[in-house]
Design an enzyme around this catalytic site. Sequence first.
Site, PDB file in Angstrom:
ATOM      1  N   ASN A   1       0.863  -1.178   0.000  1.00  0.00           N
ATOM      2  CA  ASN A   1       0.000   0.000   0.000  1.00  0.00           C
ATOM      3  C   ASN A   1       0.902   1.230   0.000  1.00  0.00           C
ATOM      4  O   ASN A   1       1.424   1.628   1.041  1.00  0.00           O
ATOM      5  CB  ASN A   1      -0.898  -0.043   1.244  1.00  0.00           C
ATOM      6  CG  ASN A   1      -1.805   1.171   1.355  1.00  0.00           C
ATOM      7  OD1 ASN A   1      -1.684   2.126   0.575  1.00  0.00           O
ATOM      8  ND2 ASN A   1      -2.691   1.152   2.326  1.00  0.00           N
TER       9      ASN A   1
ATOM     10  N   LYS B   1       3.244   0.842   3.124  1.00  0.00           N
ATOM     11  CA  LYS B   1       2.936  -0.229   4.072  1.00  0.00           C
ATOM     12  C   LYS B   1       3.003  -1.549   3.316  1.00  0.00           C
ATOM     13  O   LYS B   1       2.611  -1.610   2.146  1.00  0.00           O
ATOM     14  CB  LYS B   1       1.520  -0.053   4.647  1.00  0.00           C
ATOM     15  CG  LYS B   1       1.358   1.190   5.493  1.00  0.00           C
ATOM     16  CD  LYS B   1      -0.063   1.249   6.046  1.00  0.00           C
ATOM     17  CE  LYS B   1      -0.351   2.630   6.624  1.00  0.00           C
ATOM     18  NZ  LYS B   1      -1.771   2.933   6.712  1.00  0.00           N
TER      19      LYS B   1
ATOM     20  N   ARG C   1      -2.717  -1.921  -3.414  1.00  0.00           N
ATOM     21  CA  ARG C   1      -3.819  -0.983  -3.276  1.00  0.00           C
ATOM     22  C   ARG C   1      -3.637   0.137  -4.302  1.00  0.00           C
ATOM     23  O   ARG C   1      -2.574   0.760  -4.365  1.00  0.00           O
ATOM     24  CB  ARG C   1      -3.815  -0.380  -1.881  1.00  0.00           C
ATOM     25  CG  ARG C   1      -4.904   0.655  -1.749  1.00  0.00           C
ATOM     26  CD  ARG C   1      -4.745   1.483  -0.526  1.00  0.00           C
ATOM     27  NE  ARG C   1      -5.864   2.387  -0.409  1.00  0.00           N
ATOM     28  CZ  ARG C   1      -5.819   3.524   0.255  1.00  0.00           C
ATOM     29  NH1 ARG C   1      -4.708   3.907   0.847  1.00  0.00           N
ATOM     30  NH2 ARG C   1      -6.876   4.292   0.321  1.00  0.00           N
TER      31      ARG C   1
ATOM     32  N   HIS D   1     -12.446   4.193  -0.403  1.00  0.00           N
ATOM     33  CA  HIS D   1     -12.447   3.292   0.770  1.00  0.00           C
ATOM     34  C   HIS D   1     -13.178   1.979   0.467  1.00  0.00           C
ATOM     35  O   HIS D   1     -13.730   1.345   1.370  1.00  0.00           O
ATOM     36  CB  HIS D   1     -13.130   3.952   1.995  1.00  0.00           C
ATOM     37  CG  HIS D   1     -12.369   5.095   2.583  1.00  0.00           C
ATOM     38  ND1 HIS D   1     -12.985   6.233   3.058  1.00  0.00           N
ATOM     39  CD2 HIS D   1     -11.047   5.268   2.801  1.00  0.00           C
ATOM     40  CE1 HIS D   1     -12.071   7.067   3.523  1.00  0.00           C
ATOM     41  NE2 HIS D   1     -10.880   6.512   3.384  1.00  0.00           N
TER      42      HIS D   1
ATOM     43  N   LEU E   1     -14.432   6.094   9.479  1.00  0.00           N
ATOM     44  CA  LEU E   1     -13.986   7.380  10.018  1.00  0.00           C
ATOM     45  C   LEU E   1     -12.514   7.258  10.418  1.00  0.00           C
ATOM     46  O   LEU E   1     -12.189   6.761  11.495  1.00  0.00           O
ATOM     47  CB  LEU E   1     -14.847   7.773  11.239  1.00  0.00           C
ATOM     48  CG  LEU E   1     -16.377   7.705  11.052  1.00  0.00           C
ATOM     49  CD1 LEU E   1     -17.094   8.069  12.359  1.00  0.00           C
ATOM     50  CD2 LEU E   1     -16.840   8.631   9.928  1.00  0.00           C
TER      51      LEU E   1
ATOM     52  N   ASN F   1      -8.446   9.225   9.075  1.00  0.00           N
ATOM     53  CA  ASN F   1      -8.018  10.567   8.652  1.00  0.00           C
ATOM     54  C   ASN F   1      -8.905  11.040   7.522  1.00  0.00           C
ATOM     55  O   ASN F   1      -9.416  12.148   7.527  1.00  0.00           O
ATOM     56  CB  ASN F   1      -6.565  10.537   8.205  1.00  0.00           C
ATOM     57  CG  ASN F   1      -5.625  10.650   9.368  1.00  0.00           C
ATOM     58  OD1 ASN F   1      -5.885  11.422  10.295  1.00  0.00           O
ATOM     59  ND2 ASN F   1      -4.564   9.874   9.355  1.00  0.00           N
TER      60      ASN F   1
ATOM     61  N   ARG G   1      -9.648  17.604   5.606  1.00  0.00           N
ATOM     62  CA  ARG G   1     -10.436  17.840   4.382  1.00  0.00           C
ATOM     63  C   ARG G   1     -11.828  18.337   4.754  1.00  0.00           C
ATOM     64  O   ARG G   1     -12.438  17.850   5.709  1.00  0.00           O
ATOM     65  CB  ARG G   1     -10.588  16.547   3.571  1.00  0.00           C
ATOM     66  CG  ARG G   1      -9.353  16.159   2.806  1.00  0.00           C
ATOM     67  CD  ARG G   1      -9.532  14.818   2.099  1.00  0.00           C
ATOM     68  NE  ARG G   1      -8.659  13.815   2.652  1.00  0.00           N
ATOM     69  CZ  ARG G   1      -8.734  12.509   2.405  1.00  0.00           C
ATOM     70  NH1 ARG G   1      -9.652  12.052   1.583  1.00  0.00           N
ATOM     71  NH2 ARG G   1      -7.896  11.669   2.960  1.00  0.00           N
TER      72      ARG G   1
ATOM     73  N   GLU H   1      -8.352  -3.708   5.579  1.00  0.00           N
ATOM     74  CA  GLU H   1      -8.144  -3.367   4.168  1.00  0.00           C
ATOM     75  C   GLU H   1      -7.080  -4.240   3.519  1.00  0.00           C
ATOM     76  O   GLU H   1      -7.239  -4.701   2.389  1.00  0.00           O
ATOM     77  CB  GLU H   1      -7.767  -1.884   4.049  1.00  0.00           C
ATOM     78  CG  GLU H   1      -8.949  -0.971   4.386  1.00  0.00           C
ATOM     79  CD  GLU H   1      -8.560   0.492   4.489  1.00  0.00           C
ATOM     80  OE1 GLU H   1      -7.932   0.866   5.495  1.00  0.00           O
ATOM     81  OE2 GLU H   1      -8.878   1.254   3.576  1.00  0.00           O
TER      82      GLU H   1
HETATM   83  P1  ADP Z   1      -5.970   6.550   7.822  1.00  0.00           P
HETATM   84  O1  ADP Z   1      -7.159   7.193   7.198  1.00  0.00           O
HETATM   85  O2  ADP Z   1      -4.708   7.346   7.689  1.00  0.00           O
HETATM   86  O3  ADP Z   1      -5.823   5.063   7.520  1.00  0.00           O
HETATM   87  P2  ADP Z   1      -6.805   5.723  10.476  1.00  0.00           P
HETATM   88  O4  ADP Z   1      -7.979   4.930  10.080  1.00  0.00           O
HETATM   89  O5  ADP Z   1      -5.655   5.022  11.101  1.00  0.00           O
HETATM   90  O6  ADP Z   1      -6.281   6.673   9.356  1.00  0.00           O
HETATM   91  O7  ADP Z   1      -7.324   6.856  11.508  1.00  0.00           O
HETATM   92  C1  ADP Z   1      -6.435   7.779  12.042  1.00  0.00           C
HETATM   93  C2  ADP Z   1      -7.195   8.725  12.947  1.00  0.00           C
HETATM   94  O8  ADP Z   1      -7.884   7.977  13.937  1.00  0.00           O
HETATM   95  C3  ADP Z   1      -6.299   9.665  13.730  1.00  0.00           C
HETATM   96  O9  ADP Z   1      -6.019  10.831  13.021  1.00  0.00           O
HETATM   97  C4  ADP Z   1      -7.145   9.972  14.957  1.00  0.00           C
HETATM   98  O10 ADP Z   1      -7.921  11.111  14.694  1.00  0.00           O
HETATM   99  C5  ADP Z   1      -8.070   8.786  15.079  1.00  0.00           C
HETATM  100  N1  ADP Z   1      -7.821   7.998  16.294  1.00  0.00           N
HETATM  101  C6  ADP Z   1      -6.922   7.017  16.465  1.00  0.00           C
HETATM  102  N2  ADP Z   1      -6.985   6.536  17.734  1.00  0.00           N
HETATM  103  C7  ADP Z   1      -7.966   7.228  18.359  1.00  0.00           C
HETATM  104  C8  ADP Z   1      -8.528   7.217  19.673  1.00  0.00           C
HETATM  105  N3  ADP Z   1      -8.086   6.373  20.622  1.00  0.00           N
HETATM  106  N4  ADP Z   1      -9.526   8.091  19.941  1.00  0.00           N
HETATM  107  C9  ADP Z   1      -9.973   8.932  19.000  1.00  0.00           C
HETATM  108  N5  ADP Z   1      -9.485   8.984  17.753  1.00  0.00           N
HETATM  109  C10 ADP Z   1      -8.500   8.154  17.427  1.00  0.00           C
END
Ligand code: ADP
Length: 411
Positions: free
Chosen positions: A7, A14, A93, A182, A215, A217, A247, A394
């Site tokens: 990825n 990754k 990916r 996604h 939900l 980044n 965003r 994923e």
């Molecule tokens: P990506 O879209 O980069 O794959 P992830 O799915 O790993 O991202 O989500 C990352 C986001 O998850 C972080 O920016 C943070 O906002 C949120 N996050 C991670 N751990 C926690 C937590 N314990 N509580 C609240 N939000 C969290």
Amino acid sequence: MSVLVVNAGSSSLKYAVLEPSGDPAAAARRLGGGTVERIGSDGARLRHDGPGGRAVDDEAVDAPDHAAALRAAADALAAHGPSLDDVTAVGHRVVHGGEDFSGPVVVDDRVLARIAELAVLAPLHNPVNAAGIRAARERFGDVPHVAVFDTAFHADLPEVARTYAVPREWREEHGVRRYGFHGTSHAYVSRAATAWLQRERGTDPGAARVVVLHLGNGASACAVRGGRSVDTSMGLTPLAGLVMGSRSGDVDPALAGHLRRVAGLDAEAVEEALNGASGLRGLCGDGDVRDVTRRAEAGEQDAALALAVYAYRVRAYVGAYAVALEGLDALAFTAGVGENSARVRADVCDGLAVLGVQVDPARNADVAAGPGDVVPVHPGAAAGPAVLVVPTDEEGEIARQAVDLLTAGGD
Ligand code: ADP
């Protein structure tokens, strides 16, 4: 069969070796893998883990580009395992498949060239995805490489959901439509939620109505009926829909013209700010939900407003999708925020009583979900839609789709 999944993101790569389960609703077994971060900078680092996520290596590496990062990853696999002897394919990916790719495909020179050309639709993603594939084909030339697209799960969106009300020429000649993203996450999570509904509530999987809230980044909602995506919140690009870390999600399309007139900003500057300086970061200065929550709980008004806008937008999409699905059997939360933030799950669900959605505060506060789990957080006796926390998978989904394609004789 095990699969090496690659990825390649904008500044990271990754990789993981995975064994997909025979049960498509179950998570894949991860044998090991890692991440190369800060590619292109002097501070590039490689972290490598073995079975169970046990850290086995963490070192500075020379990774001026994605090809060098892939070589560092291959060296780490050779030095620490898992062995690649049983790897039968490399799964990649790819963010945008445009109108060309509606499912996984074995990579040849023509496919790779097309993925690179689709950079017009995903300038931040497809060029690095293509670079990762190129480097991996050089290093692992004797196994098939399979590209799995984020857009593919949404390729058959109903016409009413994928069509923008814009001039015919844009739609017919320039590929302007809703694509959605996604897809590997929405596919896996909706399948796991549907299997839960069938097992626990006897729901017919061919008719199950699930809204997946990915939900992270980036963030998107997806309405799934009988395993098929019928609407999703991201659009031509991954900028549309929900409020995200940095965003904006949905805004008035006249914004670009307005800001040109009042502030002299060109379209590129507006797009850049909507991608990088908006969302939670634009609302309160922080893009990470953990920081925003801490500040909101300490009484900071802008952080509280940021979380409120975030949850309100999610609720509005759930409402729209309950209408698109003509009802709702389950709401499934996934990705970094969805899996970990009890506060966001509660804020989203508190406003959804009109749909019968209820959350048990104690269950919601105490979710410990690992790979393959589906954790209900609605009250035990609830008759309304199930509210589920489903850790996404994923990489496992990419491995599974690669294996399915190859064993179906797709190569
Ligand atoms: P990506 O879209 O980069 O794959 P992830 O799915 O790993 O991202 O989500 C990352 C986001 O998850 C972080 O920016 C943070 O906002 C949120 N996050 C991670 N751990 C926690 C937590 N314990 N509580 C609240 N939000 C969290």
